[in-house]
Design an enzyme around this catalytic site. Structure first.
Site, PDB file in Angstrom:
ATOM      1  N   HIS B 280     139.445   5.455   3.035  1.00 44.28           N
ATOM      2  CA  HIS B 280     139.549   5.703   4.509  1.00 44.28           C
ATOM      3  C   HIS B 280     140.563   4.960   5.066  1.00 44.28           C
ATOM      4  CE1 HIS B 280     137.428   2.063   6.047  1.00 44.28           C
ATOM      5  NE2 HIS B 280     136.849   2.022   5.047  1.00 44.28           N
ATOM      6  N   ASP B 292     139.846  -3.365   3.259  1.00 48.15           N
ATOM      7  CA  ASP B 292     138.874  -2.077   4.087  1.00 48.15           C
ATOM      8  C   ASP B 292     139.682  -1.350   4.830  1.00 48.15           C
ATOM      9  OD1 ASP B 292     136.491  -0.720   4.563  1.00 48.15           O
ATOM     10  OD2 ASP B 292     135.795  -2.460   5.850  1.00 48.15           O
ATOM     11  N   GLU B 326     135.768   6.471   8.717  1.00 52.16           N
ATOM     12  CA  GLU B 326     134.577   5.843   7.991  1.00 52.16           C
ATOM     13  C   GLU B 326     133.920   5.003   8.805  1.00 52.16           C
ATOM     14  OE1 GLU B 326     132.362   3.562   5.322  1.00 52.16           O
ATOM     15  OE2 GLU B 326     133.966   3.050   6.392  1.00 52.16           O
ATOM     16  N   ASP B 354     136.116   2.522  -1.740  1.00 54.46           N
ATOM     17  CA  ASP B 354     135.883   1.746  -0.663  1.00 54.46           C
ATOM     18  C   ASP B 354     135.222   0.494  -0.703  1.00 54.46           C
ATOM     19  OD1 ASP B 354     135.870   1.219   2.035  1.00 54.46           O
ATOM     20  OD2 ASP B 354     134.368   2.633   2.687  1.00 54.46           O
TER      21      ASP B 354
END
Lengths: 461, 461
Positions: B280, B292, B326, B354
């Site tokens: 994402h 992240d 996300e 992820d």
């Protein structure tokens, strides 16, 4: 008869299964103890922050010996004692200086003397630079090219190795033997590209080994970024415009008295049979010796602490050994084997943890052939799988336990193998500090080693 | 006949072996490409340093969409396109403030609003604190105790989990559902112990989900050290001496137009059959969204770059998808599945990355039963072993590819599984920056994913 055989084999199978279940329960308890009540991280913090760098022969090395002994006495291990050993005593002296000289420009570079290297003259060395990629290239170029120059070894890590120790091994001869090879052909100094895949501003120290058949010339490491910069400059400029300057004031002092620190839980059945777990207490002087090898010595102590906390009474004697002088002499490792022989100790296995306190991947068994590696996998792989530490391969044991091979043929020498990706980013640099150690990774490693010790104590190897 | 059968089976065996050899050669080439010519690390540097935080609806999110598209166009993939999607737009507003109030003392604590949370009144909230360890405890205490108070959820990670996602899963309900459960009983605010095993000074944000049957009350995370301090204080002091104050000015704006960014290498045989690799593009606002999930989106692009650089012409279409939203809505993942259905695409497999750009350990296959996991291991384990990425297990695929389950039953949903130990130290904190990503770990992950895509494209799944 057939039926009897069958039922015996069924019985044996049941026994094996029951054993494996007991073992898996014990391993789970060992990991819980390490992860919930672990003390390895706080012990490492003390070693790094309250003591710090502890090169052999230094006052800090002595402090670490005294603290290590006290720590293990505090845990109430059955025996805690020192093994006296004479160690080399090298000092870095004042902070090194290095410049790329490009005409009138002086471009400072991050530089540090190689361990055991000699000093430059007080005014430093200024000379033309010859860049090479290998020792063989120096031999090939010969005296006519090398004489009077600074040889610049610039072969980088081969990044295709999956485990970085392969890349380190492949580039390491430049640092270890490069200075003496260059000196044979009249070089006045050597600079070496730092042994790392990282592209950064940190010079990496580490021992160079002067050979007896060449003059000892000053040798230093420069950061990989500086190496790239120097190499680029050398492509554009020639002597006399392009030169290099460096200055270092390191020196050898007389050998110093030091110690291995040994803690022991004495075996209930075979007190004279030993399983050793060890790392090295000495560290390079540029930082705190966190991953190299504070993590290893603190994990070794933690293995015994876990045994004691869980009330495990091993059949054989289990020792945590904080070896002195791995970095520049391995005198502690040699002394340990020498005393083991003199005292007629029997050694079953020795596990070394000196590849950093990273997430565990498994263990390497020195000199084990394919059949024996397969046997290790049959016995242990399933047990280590839940902890993702089940990579059991043929490979090196370690420098400090290596001398046992001579004195105790048949001893199993085992290397703890954590994930290798980050190790050479910080190895031997100012970055080898406590903050770069992850608590859980460190604890998982201690638990994995304790588990293997438990299994070997119980079932042999 | 028997002989014929034998020779056929020998032939098949030889074929399988030859296939495995070809595959192992290809995987080695894929890893070499990633490790020697890899661009994933420099792409991540750009995303983190030149763009930075990119929460859905923000100007930076739009920048990252435009840059991601341009990046893939630059690589010359067969198709690069956007998928429009409306996303929630939440803003943190001014930096939050929080204090433990101990009589006249105000002890500042590191605090941040939970994602999607509402603001406090402009003057902040000051109230008595009730510490609980679970949602059930709140239900049990009921309105008589909870009303008018700030509920402090303080159940720590269970460190016994070997993979940290287990500990995160076990503690996560406090952040996700804690505020609404507390609000049902009249709480005026909620503070949550940060979802991490680390003992430090960083608050971790992350989405909370207000339910429709309770008032929306302000909710924030405090650092684990602050949580321990507050808990210790509450043991000593009672209201009115002990209180907590916090102030936050976050707000929801109208939904914003945004995009998934899709790159594609079109299949030579089955252009309408797809293998998707995705991460994402949106990230929390406190840092750079490095692990992240900058690492995941850049790895996804790198998979296609590797294919193109090596001249691999896949039979099926391979897509890199940079999903939007996300973190606080998964609208991008939903849109991707919706369009896949509307466009009558056939989907073979989707791999999500992820869980950070750490050293690869393997893959998890969603909903695969024991027999199918065994089949995966039979086919792939040996091939991934040299890269230490051979842990192939049943487990989740990922949030963004999850919606394909509804639209494309039978699609294989696969999660890339890097080492999990460090992830929740930095996840959703100001520490999720480029500097905490290791180049080689990131590259190895990209190569592992590219390898699995290659194998699935060739042999199905």
């Amino acid at each position: 008869m057939k039926k009897t055989l069958l039922s015996i084999s069924t019985f044996l199978l049941a026994l094996t299964t029951a054993n494996a279940q007991t073992d898996s329960v014990m391993l789970r308890k060992i990991f819980d103890e390490a992860l919930v009540n672990g003390q390895v991280y706080e012990n490492l913090r003390y070693l790094c922050k309250k003591i710090g760098p502890r090169l052999s022969g230094s006052a800090n090395a002595q402090k670490s010996v005294e603290w290590g002994k006290k720590l293990m006495e505090g845990y109430g291990f059955d025996k805690v004692f020192l093994q006296e050993v004479m160690v080399p005593h090298w000092e870095r002296g004042a902070k090194e200086q290095g410049y790329i000289i490009d005409g009138n420009k002086k471009i400072p570079v991050p530089i540090c003397a190689l361990g055991m290297a000699v000093a430059t003259p007080a005014a430093g060395i200024t000379a033309s630079v010859i860049e090479v990629k290998s020792l063989a290239e120096v031999e090939q170029l010969g005296e006519s090219v090398i004489k009077g120059k600074i040889v610049f070894y610039n072969r980088p890590f081969d990044n295709r190795f999956i485990e970085t120790s392969g890349a380190y091994g492949g580039a390491g001869d430049q640092r270890r033997s490069g200075p003496s090879v260059a000196a044979k052909y009249g070089a006045v100094g050597v600079i070496v590209r730092s042994l790392t895949a990282a592209n950064d501003d940190y010079p990496h120290t580490g021992t160079t080994q002067y050979s007896d058949d060449a003059p000892k010339i000053p040798a230093a490491a420069i950061s990989t970024k500086a190496a790239d910069k120097l190499s680029a400059m050398l492509k554009l400029r020639k002597f006399p415009q392009a030169k290099f300057f460096f200055k270092q004031s390191c020196r050898m002092l007389p050998d110093a008295k030091s110690y291995n620190v040994v803690g022991e839980i004495t075996g209930t059945e075979n007190p004279n049979k030993f399983i050793t777990v060890g790392g090295h207490l000495d560290s390079w002087d540029l930082a705190e010796g966190a991953h190299d090898d504070g993590t290893g010595v603190m994990q070794s102590v933690e293995v015994l602490r876990i045994f004691k906390a869980m009330g495990i009474k091993p059949k054989n004697s289990i020792r945590a050994v904080l070896f002195m002088n791995e970095e520049n002499g391995t005198k502690g490792g040699l002394k340990y084997a020498e005393l083991a022989a003199a005292n007629k100790e029997q050694h079953i296995a020795a596990i070394e943890t000196d590849e950093g306190g990273f997430t565990p991947r498994g263990f390497s068994f020195e000199g084990f052939n394919a059949a024996r590696v397969k046997e290790m996998n049959t016995r242990f792989k399933k047990l280590f799988e839940p902890y993702e530490a089940d990579r059991l391969v043929n490979g090196g044991g370690g420098a400090d336990i290596g001398p046992l091979k001579q004195t105790h043929p048949g001893v199993a020498l085992i290397g703890f193998r954590p994930d290798s990706q980050r190790y050479f980013d910080i190895h031997h640099t100012p970055n080898d500090v406590f903050e770069n150690v992850n608590k859980r990774e460190l604890e998982l490693g201690a638990a994995a080693i304790a588990s293997l010790v438990y299994l070997i104590d119980k079932g042999g190897i």
